[in-house]
Scaffold this motif. Structure first.
Motif, PDB file in Angstrom:
ATOM      1  N   PRO A 283       0.832  -1.210   0.000  1.00 50.31           N
ATOM      2  CA  PRO A 283       0.000   0.000   0.000  1.00 50.31           C
ATOM      3  C   PRO A 283       0.859   1.250   0.000  1.00 50.31           C
ATOM      4  O   PRO A 283       1.911   1.304   0.635  1.00 50.31           O
ATOM      5  N   PHE A 284       0.416   2.246  -0.758  1.00 51.86           N
ATOM      6  CA  PHE A 284       1.050   3.558  -0.904  1.00 51.86           C
ATOM      7  C   PHE A 284       2.356   3.512  -1.692  1.00 51.86           C
ATOM      8  O   PHE A 284       2.879   4.552  -2.058  1.00 51.86           O
ATOM      9  N   GLU A 285       2.871   2.334  -1.987  1.00 52.65           N
ATOM     10  CA  GLU A 285       3.986   2.199  -2.924  1.00 52.65           C
ATOM     11  C   GLU A 285       3.492   1.827  -4.311  1.00 52.65           C
ATOM     12  O   GLU A 285       4.164   2.092  -5.307  1.00 52.65           O
ATOM     13  N   LEU A 286       2.328   1.177  -4.389  1.00 58.46           N
ATOM     14  CA  LEU A 286       1.656   0.876  -5.648  1.00 58.46           C
ATOM     15  C   LEU A 286       0.492   1.842  -5.826  1.00 58.46           C
ATOM     16  O   LEU A 286      -0.310   2.045  -4.904  1.00 58.46           O
ATOM     17  N   LEU A 287       0.412   2.445  -7.007  1.00 54.12           N
ATOM     18  CA  LEU A 287      -0.656   3.387  -7.335  1.00 54.12           C
ATOM     19  C   LEU A 287      -1.167   3.051  -8.725  1.00 54.12           C
ATOM     20  O   LEU A 287      -0.372   2.708  -9.608  1.00 54.12           O
ATOM     21  N   GLY A 288      -2.485   3.159  -8.947  1.00 55.12           N
ATOM     22  CA  GLY A 288      -2.954   2.858 -10.292  1.00 55.12           C
ATOM     23  C   GLY A 288      -4.454   2.948 -10.437  1.00 55.12           C
ATOM     24  O   GLY A 288      -5.189   3.224  -9.482  1.00 55.12           O
ATOM     25  N   ALA A 289      -4.908   2.659 -11.662  1.00 58.02           N
ATOM     26  CA  ALA A 289      -6.334   2.677 -11.983  1.00 58.02           C
ATOM     27  C   ALA A 289      -6.564   1.914 -13.271  1.00 58.02           C
ATOM     28  O   ALA A 289      -5.627   1.687 -14.060  1.00 58.02           O
ATOM     29  N   ASP A 290      -7.787   1.515 -13.492  1.00 59.29           N
ATOM     30  CA  ASP A 290      -8.167   0.810 -14.715  1.00 59.29           C
ATOM     31  C   ASP A 290      -8.007   1.763 -15.903  1.00 59.29           C
ATOM     32  O   ASP A 290      -8.625   2.834 -15.932  1.00 59.29           O
ATOM     33  N   GLY A 291      -7.167   1.391 -16.844  1.00 56.09           N
ATOM     34  CA  GLY A 291      -6.948   2.228 -18.020  1.00 56.09           C
ATOM     35  C   GLY A 291      -5.605   2.914 -18.068  1.00 56.09           C
ATOM     36  O   GLY A 291      -5.233   3.513 -19.087  1.00 56.09           O
ATOM     37  N   ILE A 292      -4.828   2.854 -16.990  1.00 59.24           N
ATOM     38  CA  ILE A 292      -3.488   3.456 -16.983  1.00 59.24           C
ATOM     39  C   ILE A 292      -2.482   2.435 -17.524  1.00 59.24           C
ATOM     40  O   ILE A 292      -2.575   1.240 -17.234  1.00 59.24           O
ATOM     41  N   ASP A 293      -1.523   2.915 -18.298  1.00 60.24           N
ATOM     42  CA  ASP A 293      -0.481   2.037 -18.836  1.00 60.24           C
ATOM     43  C   ASP A 293       0.893   2.602 -18.515  1.00 60.24           C
ATOM     44  O   ASP A 293       1.040   3.462 -17.636  1.00 60.24           O
ATOM     45  N   GLY A 294       1.906   2.139 -19.219  1.00 59.74           N
ATOM     46  CA  GLY A 294       3.288   2.491 -18.934  1.00 59.74           C
ATOM     47  C   GLY A 294       3.645   3.943 -19.145  1.00 59.74           C
ATOM     48  O   GLY A 294       4.740   4.375 -18.732  1.00 59.74           O
ATOM     49  N   ARG A 295       2.781   4.718 -19.747  1.00 54.98           N
ATOM     50  CA  ARG A 295       3.100   6.138 -19.983  1.00 54.98           C
ATOM     51  C   ARG A 295       3.252   6.911 -18.681  1.00 54.98           C
ATOM     52  O   ARG A 295       4.005   7.887 -18.610  1.00 54.98           O
ATOM     53  N   TRP A 296       2.534   6.481 -17.644  1.00 56.04           N
ATOM     54  CA  TRP A 296       2.635   7.225 -16.377  1.00 56.04           C
ATOM     55  C   TRP A 296       4.015   7.058 -15.750  1.00 56.04           C
ATOM     56  O   TRP A 296       4.648   8.033 -15.349  1.00 56.04           O
ATOM     57  N   ALA A 297       4.499   5.825 -15.662  1.00 56.85           N
ATOM     58  CA  ALA A 297       5.827   5.600 -15.094  1.00 56.85           C
ATOM     59  C   ALA A 297       6.883   6.332 -15.910  1.00 56.85           C
ATOM     60  O   ALA A 297       7.837   6.911 -15.353  1.00 56.85           O
ATOM     61  N   ALA A 298       6.729   6.342 -17.227  1.00 57.16           N
ATOM     62  CA  ALA A 298       7.694   7.034 -18.078  1.00 57.16           C
ATOM     63  C   ALA A 298       7.672   8.534 -17.824  1.00 57.16           C
ATOM     64  O   ALA A 298       8.727   9.177 -17.715  1.00 57.16           O
ATOM     65  N   ALA A 299       6.476   9.119 -17.718  1.00 55.14           N
ATOM     66  CA  ALA A 299       6.365  10.560 -17.486  1.00 55.14           C
ATOM     67  C   ALA A 299       6.944  10.951 -16.133  1.00 55.14           C
ATOM     68  O   ALA A 299       7.629  11.975 -16.005  1.00 55.14           O
ATOM     69  N   ALA A 300       6.667  10.144 -15.107  1.00 53.72           N
ATOM     70  CA  ALA A 300       7.213  10.436 -13.783  1.00 53.72           C
ATOM     71  C   ALA A 300       8.731  10.300 -13.786  1.00 53.72           C
ATOM     72  O   ALA A 300       9.448  11.107 -13.181  1.00 53.72           O
TER      73      ALA A 300
END
Length: 412
Positions: A283-300
């Motif tokens: 908990p709190f180390e994993l974040l996400g939602a239905d529809g999110i892909d690898g673009r978020w990790a790349a942007a961060a």
């Protein structure tokens, strides 16, 4: 905030013998760490002699050999322990988030256990009066974040003890994410709730005894007769693994010190429609939602935030948001915890999530405002501000809090 009420604190606090001279030993960090409880016990509980004692605690109130301090004190004839008081999650920790154990008798000791959760002011003072105690002791492990409710249980109990004419004793424990500095936005009083009663920073960088002194001097209209039993052997730069103490989850979704390390930033996702990792093993180390892909990790990752890396991750929460649904998101990997800024990282993740995922939304009750302490973070992110701009907006208030905070720090 101001410092003009320090004279009131001096008049109300009779802690010189307990937290005056020993503060020097605590400040230089020499020798093995001893918690406030360990020092109290080593002194034969002299501070509690002749008193009817009630203790506000939970499963984190343990000795270094993992015995609960209530069990230890109850078995010791030198202490007249007559009641226990349970916070959120309960005295023995049987309740999930937003729950408590209610009034009952503890099966292990037979002590009456009173529920403090969601009680404050006169109703909580009446609980202390009904218990028959004359001294209230507080010993709970905090995690260093303003919105973790135990520090506001401390505040509410101090206020109620003052109303009920009770003496108040705080047994200190380490801040598990260090006490090096305060970070993040400062609460605005019009946004005060149980996840933030008073204007302190989101990551306060203090121990519970230091907070108790600050609360008594700066925020309580009537200071409580306060005594603090400080630690020895703890330095402000120490993370929890340097203490030699066993870790007990302070709440069901705070399983490890690694969770505490990120919590003051990623708990902000409670104010969104994304999962904050509740219902997973991280908990709190994993974040996400239905529809999110690898673009978020790349942007961060492109932001180059110090001390942290982001991995594309997929998980299915066993409960809470997206229960039983596989969602995409990020896992936070802190590789340099001394350089890592959890609040700034949390803001950066909010900004990038909103940019890369069209489904991003705040909770309809604007819970994010309660967590950050004002509407500023939400409205700036909605207006397209970046992490640097958002963080820059709270620096003046943070600097003012840091100046006040400095008056109440006991350890180096």
């Amino acid at each position: 905030m101001h410092l003009s009420r320090r004279s009131l604190l001096a008049a109300a606090t009779t802690a010189a013998a307990v937290s005056g001279a020993p503060a020097a030993a605590a400040a230089d960090g020499r020798g093995p760490l001893r918690t406030g409880f360990e020092r109290l016990a080593a002194d034969g509980y002299a501070l509690l002699g002749g008193r009817r004692v009630g203790i506000v605690t939970n499963p984190t109130g343990i000795t270094r050999d993992a015995r609960h301090i209530v069990d230890v004190m109850h078995a010791d004839p030198r202490v007249s322990l007559t009641a226990a008081f349970g916070p959120e999650h309960g005295f023995r920790g049987t309740a999930q988030a937003g729950g408590s154990e209610g009034r009952h008798d503890d099966p292990a000791t037979g002590l009456p256990v009173y529920d403090t959760y969601l009680k404050s002011g006169r109703p909580l003072a009446d609980v202390f009066t009904a218990s028959g105690v004359d001294t209230v002791v507080f010993d709970i492990q905090d995690v260093g974040a303003r919105f973790y409710t135990y520090i506001w249980t401390l505040y509410d109990c101090m206020e109620a003890a003052a109303l009920a004419g009770k003496r108040f004793v705080v047994l200190d424990r380490p801040n598990p994410v260090t006490g090096r500095s305060a970070q993040g936005p400062v609460l605005h009083r019009e946004f005060a709730t149980f996840v933030g009663r008073q204007p302190i920073a989101q990551a306060h960088g203090m121990t519970v005894a230091e907070l108790a002194r600050l609360f008594n001097a700066e925020f309580l209209s009537t200071p409580v007769p306060l005594e603090t039993v400080l630690m020895t052997g703890w330095r402000r730069s120490d993370f929890y693994d340097a203490t030699g103490l066993p870790w007990v989850p302070p709440s069901p979704n705070m399983p490890t010190p690694d969770t505490a390390l990120v919590y003051s930033g990623t708990c902000l996702f409670e104010g969104t429609n994304l999962s904050e990792g509740r219902g997973t093993t991280r908990p709190f180390e994993l974040l996400g939602a239905d529809g999110i892909d690898g673009r978020w990790a790349a942007a961060a990752g492109e932001l180059g935030l110090p001390g942290v890396r982001f991995r594309e991750a997929y998980f299915a929460p066993a409960f809470s948001k997206f229960q039983g649904t596989t969602v995409g998101g990020v896992q936070i990997h802190v590789h340099d915890r001394a350089a890592y800024d959890p609040v700034r990282t949390g803001i950066a993740l909010l900004v990038t999530a909103r940019r890369v995922w069209s489904g991003f939304a705040w909770r309809s009750d604007d819970w994010i405002d309660k967590l950050t302490g004002s509407a500023q973070v939400r409205t700036m992110i909605d207006a397209g501000a970046g992490p640097d701009e958002v963080a820059g907006a709270w620096q003046r208030e943070l600097a003012a809090f840091r100046r006040v905070r400095g008056e109440y720090l006991h350890y180096r």
